[in-house]
Design an enzyme around this catalytic site. Structure first.
Site, PDB file in Angstrom:
ATOM      1  N   TYR A 178       0.845  -1.192   0.000  1.00  0.00           N
ATOM      2  CA  TYR A 178       0.000   0.000   0.000  1.00  0.00           C
ATOM      3  C   TYR A 178       0.882   1.244   0.000  1.00  0.00           C
ATOM      4  CZ  TYR A 178      -4.106  -2.881   1.097  1.00  0.00           C
ATOM      5  OH  TYR A 178      -5.131  -3.802   1.060  1.00  0.00           O
ATOM      6  N   GLU A 179       0.365   2.326  -0.554  1.00  0.00           N
ATOM      7  CA  GLU A 179       1.185   3.533  -0.678  1.00  0.00           C
ATOM      8  C   GLU A 179       1.535   4.146   0.671  1.00  0.00           C
ATOM      9  OE1 GLU A 179      -1.304   5.630  -3.349  1.00  0.00           O
ATOM     10  OE2 GLU A 179      -2.613   6.440  -1.810  1.00  0.00           O
ATOM     11  N   SER A 180       0.905   3.651   1.720  1.00  0.00           N
ATOM     12  CA  SER A 180       1.262   4.112   3.068  1.00  0.00           C
ATOM     13  C   SER A 180       2.598   3.528   3.522  1.00  0.00           C
ATOM     14  CB  SER A 180       0.167   3.707   4.057  1.00  0.00           C
ATOM     15  OG  SER A 180      -0.081   2.319   3.971  1.00  0.00           O
TER      16      SER A 180
END
Lengths: 273, 260, 273, 260
Positions: free
Chosen positions: D58-60
């Site tokens: 995830y881009e997190s």
């Protein structure tokens, strides 16, 4: 996802003559056991890439494995010269050594660029130094917004990264902590990666300051307890500062070095390591 | 010109005096990028004497290290164990050194010249075939470029103090006034060169290193004789005050006197 | 080394009208309490910089604090639109909002460049997108080694960074863990930095996955328990997903938002927060 | 042309079919960069069915996340707690996405066009004065550029499937063959567009999206009617096989059916 294999198998399969090999570990976690196995396997014409070529590069160079060294500081920390390295540069023994010389900041940014899939990195560096004139991997670059002149360094994309870490799980996920150096960048910048570890564990219990390198970016892992000696593995054993001091005498004369090589490297077995 | 010939106590060597003088250059509460060897010794002495809140930063990525024992390398485990935080090598150079956050860079040198340029690369011969191959740059070029100011520690001798370094590994003042600006080097550059004989500082006009302090018992002529260029002596030459008892005690705990 | 002060004092001293303010926290550790204090202090003409303007920006924009928004994704995650943000862009209410729009990768590299003291960052991005035509902070750049065309983004150098973290010690050293976002980069890229924390502790006992921001790069610290709600603080409290869903109705109508502002922001006291 | 009109069981919605069809696109052991919403749902379904070793990124900065509950945002604590490692946002984009290490990018879209370009920025009006201001780019442009391949999940409608997107937020095939290469986009780009009606794939010759699958009970004409360009239908149009019992069980555990 990354197979667990023996040290000799790992290096025989992953490192070939003529490869460019990033051997990292900044004072801490230096992959000595893996380097000795490269010597035992009589690898030749390697391009060795390492910020701080210390004893480990002195040994590989003296053993005749290295054609070219890409580096930023080649000494025995707190002790003095690397005599095998100097013998190669000053006298071409055992054969001439080509060098591509940088600063730490430049080398670090070359790895970062490689790890990032970029052809170059940018830094404020080298300006006014004579390093610029001796490599084609440093060039000026202009900021497209401010017009400011900065320095670009060419990305490092080694064929193989060889690093040592504290632990891996059975899937090949790697955990290391303490001084982190540029190991993550070296692994991600390289086409293949061999990791030796102090121990294989069932579960990588989280640790303060630890980073994890997922198995899917690692080619294979070998369990080699003590694989960083005389360097150290934070949480496992301390740096053998006496060993570093002792190296000065061992490496000073070609004969003494040759004897050391026979006893300490060829006299030992990688599979057993 | 104060030239009373105080001499150092028997048990204080010129190296001790150099280390103490260097330590005194560091202000409490500032951040210092520390090279290994003499700089590390001096910085750790400062932290044990007048600068307990000195922030020590090593190129190994250990920020705020508080080593109880003097490290042999810039990457000893002791540094990581005692640091406020440990970052990667790319981060320590890119996020911490490069932006100019670090007040003082503490460097050693194999060769230093009239304009405080440093050579740690080769001596004799040419680059391809050097007579003596030195370790090279390490973190020094960017420390010299980006720290707020730079303090150099080096024993004074004709071999080390030359008219012009054979190889510019780290830039001091280049060829003189304006060169740092022209080269885009944002720190002030070397402000002090601490030797075993005294202290040299750049002349604000010419950026040439001149002798501003001698250590107790050192005649300026000795410094001149150990310098490869016509060393100028400051009109108001000072004599370094000898190590205090607390400074000596701290130094001895850090580095036991030879033979003890 | 970084003074511990009250929330209202921290923001009154550090954030001024017209400042560019990086308000970071990627879903996690969003500095809501600090943002509400900015609203209470009736800050105006702020340039708000944030990868993911979510409720926190919707509130600042609706309250009329923001002149310009620099961002890469402006929505209510998993719920839908930011209605105050849309009202400003679509209808200029409460006043027109200037925007500088990027992708996450571009914004991240803009912070990295700022934190690194470089005027620009380089990435493979934006190529072929219409984002390029609407900002002057994206420009092409050519690799001096390969001639390859890449994209440069202008560095972000905010006047102030405002972030929330789990803990600080009494010297002002800050510790945060869980999703790290771009907080370290935002602090290091900014001229000043305010950090609110869940608690002040005597000793920052090391934690897996935690990073420490040394006090000497922080301007001041304020203890604000719950300062990230309805976002979350890993190890302290969970994300209030219901609160995020409820925001949709509150923010949809100007009147409902105004009422919320009175009750939940102006009706509360920053010093007590 | 296989057109037997199988229909979906009563309790299976078109969205269920879309999610299941999307999940099937993911190969076990590969790495997938996951957008929030439908993509996250489909990726997590895949991990619970045929692809237990799917690496979710995830881009997190959560790499190898294994959420037990479906996250509402791409930054839920659950993702960090279950990840193999959590890295900073700059690192996830620079070290992980940009070099092309990630096999599949899973994206949603507000608008998608004939050449699979995606718009998540504005609808109506112009950029300065849009009728509808959408959230914007997020991580999508670089996901679309750098992942090995891209799978798009979007409900099919005239509003969403347009001849040409009003704003190119993320590039599919630009204006057609050769554009990705010309633009230096190194991934293959969109290989599948999964909708609630069927599956569209780019024609190798023209890079135009054509209908290659319909879901059970869907007439190709319905897909044509929901597409803003002259949608071509593959000569060998297939019918998606309906969700299996295990797929449905896993889906229901992930997202309880409406009203339950």
């Amino acid at each position: 996802m990354a197979p667990i294999v023996s040290l000799d198998q790992a290096l025989a399969e992953v490192v070939h003559d003529g490869d460019s090999v990033a051997l990292e570990g900044f004072t801490h976690l230096i992959p000595f056991a893996a380097a000795h196995e490269l010597i035992r396997q009589r690898r030749r014409d390697l391009t060795l890439i390492r910020l701080t070529p210390d004893l480990v590069c002195d040994q590989l160079i003296g053993a005749g494995c290295v054609r070219k060294l890409v580096f930023s500081w080649g000494g025995n920390p707190g002790v003095g010269s690397l005599h095998r390295f100097r013998d190669a540069v000053e006298h071409g023994h055992p054969h001439p050594l080509e060098i591509d010389e940088h600063s730490h900041a430049g080398m670090a940014n070359r790895y970062v660029a490689g790890a990032s899939g970029l052809p170059f990195g940018v830094l404020r560096g080298y300006s006014g130094t004579d390093l610029v004139g001796h490599t084609d991997t440093i060039r000026p670059i202009t900021c497209p917004f401010t017009g400011e002149r900065l320095t670009a360094v060419a990305a490092l994309r080694p064929d193989v990264a060889v690093v040592h870490a504290q632990r891996a799980d059975r899937a090949g996920n790697v955990q290391l902590w303490g001084i982190l150096g540029v190991q993550k960048e070296a692994i991600l910048a390289s086409a293949r990666a061999v990791v030796t570890v102090e121990e294989i564990v069932d579960e990588l219990e989280p640790r303060p300051g630890a980073i994890v390198i997922p198995a899917w970016v690692v080619t294979c892992v070998a369990e080699v307890p003590g694989g960083a000696r005389p360097s150290y593995a934070h949480g496992y054993y301390d740096r053998d500062n006496e060993g570093y001091r002792a190296w000065d005498a061992i490496s000073r004369e070609r004969a003494a070095f040759a004897a050391w090589l026979e006893d300490e490297v060829f006299g030992r077995d990688g599979a057993a390591a | 010109m104060t030239t009373e010939r105080a001499v150092l106590p028997e048990d204080v060597t010129a190296d001790d005096m150099m280390t103490v003088a260097a330590a005194r250059m560091l202000t409490d509460g500032t951040a210092c990028f520390v090279g290994i060897g003499l700089p590390s010794m001096a910085a750790n002495l400062a932290r044990r004497t007048h600068a307990p809140n000195l922030v020590l930063i090593y190129e190994s990525g250990t920020i705020g290290a508080k080593p109880a024992v003097l490290p042999l390398s810039i990457g000893d485990g002791e540094l990581a164990e005692t640091a406020d935080t440990v970052v990667s090598v790319p981060e320590v150079f890119n996020y911490w050194l490069q932006p100019g956050r670090i007040d003082v860079g503490f460097l050693g040198a194999a060769q230093i010249d009239r304009h405080a340029n440093i050579n740690t690369t080769i001596i004799g011969g040419d680059y391809a075939h050097p007579r003596v191959r030195l370790p090279g740059a390490g973190g020094a070029p960017e420390i010299a470029a980006s720290c707020g100011e730079v303090v150099v520690i080096v024993r004074q001798s004709l071999r080390a103090f030359v008219e012009r370094v054979e190889f510019v590994t780290s830039v001091g003042f280049g060829d003189g006034p304006g060169d740092r600006e022209r080269l885009g080097l944002r720190g002030r550059g070397p402000v002090k060169v601490i030797t075993d004989l005294g202290v040299l500082e750049p002349d604000p006009e010419t950026c040439e290193l001149i002798l501003t302090h001698v250590h107790p018992g050192v005649d300026p002529d000795r410094a001149r004789a150990a310098t490869g260029w016509q060393l100028r002596v400051a009109a108001d030459l000072h004599v370094t005050s000898p190590p205090t008892a607390p400074e000596l005690r701290a130094l001895r705990l850090l580095v036991p006197a030879k033979g003890s």
